[in-house]
Design an enzyme around this catalytic site. Structure first.
Site, mmCIF file in Angstrom:
data_model
loop_
_atom_site.group_PDB
_atom_site.id
_atom_site.type_symbol
_atom_site.label_atom_id
_atom_site.label_comp_id
_atom_site.label_asym_id
_atom_site.label_seq_id
_atom_site.Cartn_x
_atom_site.Cartn_y
_atom_site.Cartn_z
ATOM 1 N N GLY A 156 0.813 -1.207 0.000
ATOM 2 C CA GLY A 156 0.000 0.000 0.000
ATOM 3 C C GLY A 156 0.844 1.252 0.000
ATOM 4 O O GLY A 156 2.033 1.235 0.313
ATOM 5 N N GLY A 206 0.516 5.582 1.055
ATOM 6 C CA GLY A 206 -0.251 6.602 1.749
ATOM 7 C C GLY A 206 0.260 7.982 1.406
ATOM 8 O O GLY A 206 1.077 8.161 0.497
ATOM 9 N N SER A 207 -0.230 8.983 2.159
ATOM 10 C CA SER A 207 0.136 10.367 1.886
ATOM 11 C C SER A 207 1.622 10.612 2.093
ATOM 12 O O SER A 207 2.239 11.409 1.402
ATOM 13 C CB SER A 207 -0.674 11.309 2.785
ATOM 14 N N PHE A 208 2.214 9.899 3.069
ATOM 15 C CA PHE A 208 3.591 10.209 3.432
ATOM 16 C C PHE A 208 4.542 9.029 3.256
ATOM 17 O O PHE A 208 5.679 9.096 3.695
ATOM 18 C CB PHE A 208 3.653 10.691 4.882
ATOM 19 N N GLY A 209 4.130 7.943 2.650
ATOM 20 C CA GLY A 209 5.066 6.851 2.481
ATOM 21 C C GLY A 209 4.406 5.597 1.948
ATOM 22 O O GLY A 209 3.266 5.610 1.491
ATOM 23 N N VAL A 267 3.879 1.132 2.463
ATOM 24 C CA VAL A 267 3.772 0.082 3.468
ATOM 25 C C VAL A 267 4.171 -1.247 2.836
ATOM 26 O O VAL A 267 3.698 -1.607 1.749
ATOM 27 C CB VAL A 267 2.340 -0.010 4.030
ATOM 28 N N LYS A 292 5.839 0.642 7.682
ATOM 29 C CA LYS A 292 5.489 1.900 7.018
ATOM 30 C C LYS A 292 6.758 2.737 6.865
ATOM 31 O O LYS A 292 7.322 3.213 7.831
ATOM 32 C CB LYS A 292 4.450 2.670 7.832
ATOM 33 N N ASP A 350 -8.050 11.918 10.556
ATOM 34 C CA ASP A 350 -8.070 11.347 9.207
ATOM 35 C C ASP A 350 -8.765 9.991 9.198
ATOM 36 O O ASP A 350 -8.261 9.020 8.618
ATOM 37 C CB ASP A 350 -6.637 11.215 8.679
#
Length: 981
Positions: A677, A679-682, A684, A700, A807
């Site tokens: 996966g 996300g906004s900052f990195g 996984v 993550k 969030d």
């Protein structure tokens, strides 16, 4: 000669091999559409997520490629009718071969990084109805050949870098209903030929460089009066000049939206514009309009947004304004969100009193009347505007006191009353505004102490400015409650006493102005904890003692005109003479040469000897401690070798950090095969830490190049450090190190959730069991939403420190092997110091401007309610059906209770299949009364949680209790029914 013969034979062999491979490929993908699609893929130079990985797979028909839709035509041949690639991380160019998809009716490629020009060959798409290439990096002109797409109804090219003129021959596409070219670099005139588009409903051209044919020549606007269906007209942020034409009053009576802001239009307020009786949004700001606002403005009974900011209007506020009962946004001031009085670039000069009837506009969310020339007092009627979120009265001549009951404005998040002549005490009642983020009261005549109640508004984050008043007394230690505050200005008052050490708890503080007061004592050493602090002004006070060394890390420091003594540091900010000031401190010495201060006196011989002994003793102690720590670490290492890695992490409550090398091995070098996966900052990854630990872990890895990633890492560590709950994802350890390339590396290690996230279960066809999509039953959905409610209730009300997640969304709800839900991703979380344990309704409303579109609102309770509605309807809050004011909340509300089964997720109604039943024979089953009652009750809870007004939402504890009771009733009813059968 022999060599030449062999080379010819070898070349012939290669040619035969090449053509045989091409023959196989062409036999599998015989369609010309497949060739066009493969040509498109060949122009894509960057696809890190493998979005187009399936394209060209010979075992997969091209109609099954991602983003491709087909339908059968003559001879039952499948032809491409739609190509939709939205939000993929793609770079490259648009292939001219797209023009060969002759049956294409929808081409939607948006929110990617595709660049280059728009191929002229798209004009060959004679069946095209929709063309959306928005939010890309396209350059060049809009092709004139698009006029050949005679069936075109919707064209959106917004948010690109297109230049040149708008093709006037687009008017040949007579079925056009929707044109959106906003936010490009288009030049030239707006084609008057658009007046021939009888079906045109939306024309959005704002934020370009378009001009009128010549100053005052508005032929295009006159032509648009022929578009009798026009509802939305956006021409703002262009270079339109001249006198505002009277022809605007002849536009379609259906017009709802008119944007002409930020041009160079002059003249009086358009006479007769009130004939546009359905107008809901009118933007005329940042122009050169002048004269009085006519009383006829009160005839816009449908008007919701009215913006006249940054013009030269004069006269008084017409009383007829108070007839606009639908008004939610009124701006007759300036378009500036930063507070204070900006450099003059056009202000209105409205004078007189603020009408007391202003309190009749109950629906107002924003009221901006500053700066102007208003005088008199702030009318008490303003206290009735309980929906008000922003009140801006700055830069006027208002006098008297702030209405005491201003605390009734509980929704208020921004309050500007600066640069007036207001006096009296600051009302303590302001402490009731629990959503307030910005408070500017500078340049008035307020007196007395700063109320403690204001310092307890933990939502204050954007700034407090109380400078240039007559405030007295001590700065309360309650200032430490402002843990989210970034800007604090107390300059030019008469505040006294010591600087409270609790100020160090304001961890987000960046700018601190305390100059020109009567503060005394030392600069507290505790302020070293303010790691975000950039600018610190303590000049013109009575401070004493030495300059703390931690000030070196700041960007700007002013300590001038105090009673400081001792040596001036030479490092950090004190190395740059333009970045600090220490003038007017007579007992300072040393520092850089530019200060011209006397050298610091050297210690005598005895002092040097004592210093040497002290250093020697300290050295012995340090060496002894190092040896002891070394021995202790060896002992612990030997003891811990018997434990698996993850067990060691779990036994250590401080989360001992794991090395970068271990994480790299655990993920096979952070292989794409381990990627689960983004996300906004990195990203996984799934991994296995070592052979002793059988369970998989989720790692993550922060993308530190992304702005805010480091802050997200710190917030997530801080949020998860002390919380323990079965429905919160558990952090096992963290890593802050250097990677193999010498760059900073940060990662968090969590328990791996084998069933993925809730978003995939609801919306993606990637969850299969024996080649059949899995479905969530009613009781599974009940259990999941109760798990989420339990987690949020714990975060808000029962943890060591109240935490606002900020969030909440389905992709942040993870499911373990037993389908137990766990809330994850605390990268936007905020910690609130709330000793009174306020309700989640109040606590969560303190955070705004964060989160994900569709779920973000002032509060976790709102986001929770949206997740609940999405879970039982299967519809995202950003679904394409939700437009023109329709939201997921209103969609559900309009259907309860009579049409509840019309809106539930269809997977809840599918008949379970027997193994002997064919796959194409699925049927809808009959829903029992207990299931119907359960669904209606659950959706009702979701509506109560997702109300737009925080005061109307139920607390999360109540939502949890109601859902728990609903599940018990449903289970009991189901058991009774089974027993009866």
């Amino acid at each position: 000669m022999a060599l030449t013969i062999w080379l010819r034979i070898y070349s012939s062999f290669l040619l035969i091999l090449f053509f045989s491979q091409n023959f196989v490929i062409s036999s599998v993908q015989s369609s010309g559409d497949a060739i066009a699609l493969l040509s498109f893929k060949s122009h894509i130079t960057y696809d890190p997520d493998g979005a187009l990985a399936s394209w060209g797979n010979n075992s997969l028909h091209f109609c099954n490629w991602l983003g491709v839709t087909c339908s059968n035509h003559s001879g039952n041949e499948a032809r491409v009718t739609a190509l939709e690639l939205l939000g993929f991380d793609l770079a490259g160019f648009l292939s001219p071969s797209l023009g060969n998809l002759s049956f294409l009716y929808k081409l939607h490629i948006s929110e990617t990084r595709i660049s280059g020009s728009i191929p002229h060959e798209l004009g060959s798409l004679s069946n095209l109805r929709l063309l959306n290439l928005s939010h890309n990096s396209l350059v060049g002109e809009i092709p004139h050949t698009l006029s050949q797409c005679f069936l075109l109804q919707i064209i959106s090219l917004k948010y690109n870098m297109l230049d040149g003129e708008i093709p006037s021959n687009l008017s040949l596409c007579t079925m056009l209903r929707f044109i959106d070219f906003n936010s490009n670099n288009l030049i030239g005139i707006i084609p008057a030929s658009f007046g021939a588009l009888k079906s045109l409903e939306v024309l959005l051209l704002h934020n370009n460089k378009l001009v009128a044919m010549k100053e005052g020549d508005w032929n295009f606007l006159t032509a648009l009066t022929n578009c009798s269906n026009l509802k939305f007209l956006g021409l703002g942020k262009n270079s339109l000049t001249g006198l505002f034409p009277i022809s605007v009053t002849n536009l379609s009576v259906h017009l709802k939206y008119l944007d002409l802001e930020e041009n160079q239009i002059y003249g009086g307020f358009p006479f007769g514009i009130e004939k546009l009786v359905n107008l809901q949004e009118l933007y005329l700001g940042i122009n050169h309009f002048s004269g009085a606002i006519p009383p006829s403005i009160g005839e816009f009974l449908m008007l919701k947004t009215f913006d006249l900011s940054n013009n030269q209007f004069s006269g008084s506020i017409p009383p007829s304004f108070c007839n606009l009962s639908s008004l939610s946004y009124l701006n007759i001031g300036i378009n500036n969100l930063q507070g204070g009085i900006p450099p003059c670039f056009g202000w209105n000069k409205i004078s007189g009193n603020i009408p007391i009837e202003i309190g009749d506009l109950f629906g107002l969310n924003l009221l901006n009347l500053g700066p102007n020339n208003l005088w008199g007092t702030i009318p008490v009627g303003i206290e009735k505007l309980t929906s008000l979120q922003r009140l801006d009265l700055r830069g006027n001549g208002l006098s008297g006191k702030i209405p005491y009951n201003i605390g009734n404005l509980s929704m208020l998040d921004i309050l500007y009353l600066d640069h007036n002549d207001l006096s009296g005490h600051i009302p303590s009642n302001l402490g009731s505004c629990k959503q307030l983020m910005q408070l500017y009261l500078q340049y008035n005549k307020f007196m007395g102490p700063i109320p403690k109640e204001i310092l307890s508004i933990t939502s204050l984050s954007l700034g407090i400015d109380l400078s240039n008043n007559l405030l007295t007394g001590l700065l309360s230690i309650d200032v430490g409650l402002l843990v989210n505050l970034e800007y604090l200005a107390l300059s030019s008052n008469k505040l006294s006493g010591q600087i409270p050490s609790n100020l160090a708890q304001c961890a987000q503080l960046k700018y601190l102005y305390m100059d020109n007061n009567l503060f005394q004592g030392n600069i507290p050493s505790s302020l070293e904890a303010l790691k975000s602090l950039e600018l610190f002004n303590l000049s013109h006070n009575n401070l004493s003692g030495k300059i703390p060394k931690f000030l070196e890390s700041l960007q700007n420091v002013d300590l001038s005109y105090n009673h400081l003594e001792g040596e001036v540091p030479k490092n950090g900010v004190f190395f740059n003479s333009s970045a600090f000031s220490v003038h007017g401190n007579d007992k300072l010495c040393g520092g850089i040469v530019e200060l011209k201060l006397p050298p610091c006196l050297e210690n005598n011989q005895v002092s040097r000897k004592n210093h040497t002994l002290t250093m020697l003793l300290a050295t012995v102690i340090i060496i002894t401690c190092i040896i002891l720590l070394f021995v202790l670490s060896i002992w612990k290492r030997r003891k811990s070798k018997k434990l698996p890695s993850i067990e060691r992490f779990e036994k250590d409550h401080n989360h001992v950090q794991v090395s970068y090398a271990e994480l790299r091995r655990a993920t096979n070098g952070f292989s794409s095969h381990n990627l689960i996966g983004r996300g906004s900052f990195g990203s996984v990854y799934i991994g296995n830490l070592d052979h002793n630990w059988q369970k998989s872990i989720a790692i993550k890895v922060l993308n530190l190049q992304q702005k805010g990633a480091s802050k997200s890492f710190e917030l997530e560590c801080k949020a998860l450090r002390s919380v323990r709950h079965r429905n919160l994802v558990r952090i096992l350890t963290s890593c802050s190190s250097i990677n193999h390339e010498g760059n900073d590396f940060k990662a968090l290690v969590f328990e791996y959730m084998s069933n993925g996230n809730l978003d995939k279960w609801l919306h993606q066809q990637s969850i299969f069991d024996n080649d059949r999509p899995k479905k969530l039953s009613i009781i599974q959905r009940m259990n999941i939403i109760i798990d989420v409610a339990s987690a949020v209730d714990y975060l808000h009300n029962y943890g060591p420190i109240p935490i606002v997640h900020c969030d909440l969304k389905p992709s942040n709800v993870l499911l373990d092997e037993d389908m137990v839900a766990h809330v994850s991703d605390f990268g936007l979380a905020r910690l609130l110091i709330d000793t009174t344990k306020q309700s989640s309704q109040t606590s969560t409303s303190s955070i705004a401007l964060k989160g994900t579109i569709g779920y973000a609102a002032p509060g976790d309770v709102y986001s929770f309610g949206i997740i609940l509605l999405e879970l039982f309807t299967g519809k995202r809050p950003i679904d394409e059906i939700f437009n023109e004011g329709l939201t997921l909340h209103l969609f559900v509300k309009a259907s309860l209770p009579e049409r509840a089964m019309d809106i539930v997720d269809p997977y809840l109604l599918l008949q379970e299949e027997d193994d002997e039943v064919g796959e194409g024979l699925r049927r809808m089953r009959v829903v029992s009364k207990s299931e119907l009652d359960c669904i209606i009750s659950v959706l009702t809870v979701g509506l109560h949680c997702s109300e737009e007004s925080p005061t109307e939402r139920i607390p999360i504890t109540q939502a949890f209790n109601e859902l728990y009771a609903i599940r018990n009733i449903f289970l009991k009813s189901s058991n009774d029914r089974i027993t009866h059968l």
